[in-house]
Motif scaffolding. Structure first.
Motif, short mmCIF file in Angstrom:
data_model
loop_
_atom_site.label_atom_id
_atom_site.label_comp_id
_atom_site.label_asym_id
_atom_site.label_seq_id
_atom_site.Cartn_x
_atom_site.Cartn_y
_atom_site.Cartn_z
N ALA A 150 0.81 -1.21 0.00
CA ALA A 150 0.00 0.00 0.00
C ALA A 150 0.85 1.26 0.00
CB ALA A 150 -0.94 0.00 1.20
N VAL A 152 -4.65 -1.50 -4.44
CA VAL A 152 -4.28 -2.77 -3.82
C VAL A 152 -5.49 -3.70 -3.90
CG1 VAL A 152 -3.51 -3.94 -1.73
CG2 VAL A 152 -2.66 -1.64 -2.26
N THR A 155 -5.70 -6.41 6.43
CA THR A 155 -6.17 -5.03 6.37
C THR A 155 -5.94 -4.28 7.67
OG1 THR A 155 -8.41 -5.82 6.86
CG2 THR A 155 -7.87 -5.39 4.55
N VAL A 167 -2.94 -3.34 5.33
CA VAL A 167 -3.13 -2.24 4.39
C VAL A 167 -3.45 -0.93 5.11
CG1 VAL A 167 -4.63 -1.39 2.53
CG2 VAL A 167 -3.83 -3.76 2.51
N ILE A 220 -2.20 2.89 3.76
CA ILE A 220 -3.02 3.38 2.65
C ILE A 220 -3.45 4.82 2.94
CG2 ILE A 220 -5.31 2.64 3.48
CD1 ILE A 220 -5.75 1.57 0.56
N PHE A 245 -8.62 0.29 -2.26
CA PHE A 245 -8.45 -1.10 -1.84
C PHE A 245 -9.63 -1.89 -2.38
CE2 PHE A 245 -9.21 -4.49 1.41
CZ PHE A 245 -8.15 -5.30 1.01
N ASP A 251 -11.26 -5.74 -2.54
CA ASP A 251 -11.20 -7.12 -2.07
C ASP A 251 -12.14 -7.98 -2.91
OD1 ASP A 251 -10.47 -9.29 -0.18
OD2 ASP A 251 -12.65 -9.25 0.11
N MET A 286 -10.75 1.70 6.14
CA MET A 286 -10.37 2.43 4.93
C MET A 286 -10.90 3.86 4.98
SD MET A 286 -8.53 0.30 3.28
CE MET A 286 -8.10 -0.69 4.73
N TYR A 302 -12.83 2.02 -0.87
CA TYR A 302 -12.91 0.58 -0.65
C TYR A 302 -13.99 -0.01 -1.55
CZ TYR A 302 -13.97 -3.78 1.95
OH TYR A 302 -14.20 -5.07 2.33
#
Length: 299
Positions: A60, A66, A80, A86, A90, A96, A98, A114, A121
């Motif tokens: 990150a 990522v 995370t 992360v 970040i 980010f 997932d 996040m 996110y």
């Protein structure tokens, strides 16, 4: 110019699904580094130009976007919000993404982390197998900020052939669990139909062909038809994985008061195979469950 030339990406989790997806990103021209709990998994992709990082936090620090593909809630939370995760590095302007199958509750915890860092996110669980991943033919269920989805659309188009936008928060997680329930139940239902036909003297391969060409045909059955005919249970997605997904869905359903008797039954079928040491076989092994209950046809 290739589709992702100039994109600087990080990837967490180079397993059965992560490996073919990373290859697609590299083939599309992305600059890619990855990390995994087992560093040995990174070696096959090093020759294709993929870099390596020790932690998710290190990824990150360098990558604009990522992505992660990990096996469960605990793994997602570890990469995370855990040490070296992360969320340590970040920052605003980064995204980010997932792609894992996890619970809405765990995903919501990641969303909070996040947001606290000012990063976007995207929840993007995928539907498909290792072969569809390699072909870029996954279906992606996406939820999160609309602007981030627009920004990442070219990236998601490399990983899948369809992205269904589901909402602004955890909706994609719920959709994926819903789809996986049908996936897990499919071999159990097909197995009962095949056992019925077998008792009436029908040929195994002919029955599979009939189902595959009838109103009940589906992409999943088409993908598994030759496996069923050959009784070759080499895993694309194994029983242990499907059992994990059923556990996850049943847990969420229990909290929400959703009746799920068929899912519970499918989970017990899976448990029987796991108990006999077959959890590593393809989940379509469940189609043979009646054979464990029925005596040979007296005819």
């Amino acid at each position: 110019m290739t589709a992702l030339e100039g994109w600087k990406l990080g990837w967490i989790g180079v397993g059965r699904m992560g490996t073919p997806l990373c290859r697609r990103l590299l083939d599309a021209g992305a600059t890619l580094s990855a990390t995994d709990t087992d560093p040995v998994r990174l070696a096959p992709l090093a020759g294709a130009g993929m870099g390596a990082a020790v932690t998710a936090a290190a990824l990150a620090e360098e990558a604009e976007i990522v992505l992660s593909m990990v096996p469960n809630d605990a793994a997602l939370l570890a990469v995370t919000i855990g040490p070296g995760g992360v969320a340590e590095t970040i920052r605003p302007g980064q995204v980010f993404i997932d792609l894992s199958t996890v619970s809405p509750a765990a995903s919501a915890r990641v969303a909070e982390a996040m947001a606290a860092r000012g990063a976007d996110y995207l929840r993007c669980p995928v539907s498909g197998s290792t072969s569809t991943a390699a072909a870029g033919a996954l279906t992606i269920f996406a939820s999160g900020p609309e602007a981030a989805l627009e920004r990442c659309a070219p990236l998601l188009a490399v990983l899948g052939n369809e992205t269904l936008r589901c909402g602004a928060a955890e909706e994609a997680r719920a959709v994926k669990l819903m789809v996986n329930l049908v996936v897990a139940l499919t071999p159990a239902v097909i197995g009962e139909a095949l056992a019925f036909g077998a008792r009436l003297g029908l040929d195994w391969e002919g029955m599979v062909d009939a189902l595959s060409r009838s109103v009940v045909a589906s992409p999943l059955l088409a993908y598994k038809a030759e496996m069923l005919k050959a009784r070759d249970w080499t895993p694309a997605a194994d029983l242990d994985l499907v059992a994990k997904d059923l556990d996850l869905a049943l847990s969420v359903g229990g909290r929400e008061g959703a009746p799920m008797p068929l899912a519970a039954l499918a989970r017990q079928f899976a448990a029987a195979y796991q108990a006999s040491g077959e959890g590593g076989l393809d989940f379509f092994r469940l189609a043979t469950w009646p054979e464990r209950l029925l005596a040979p046809n007296p005819r």
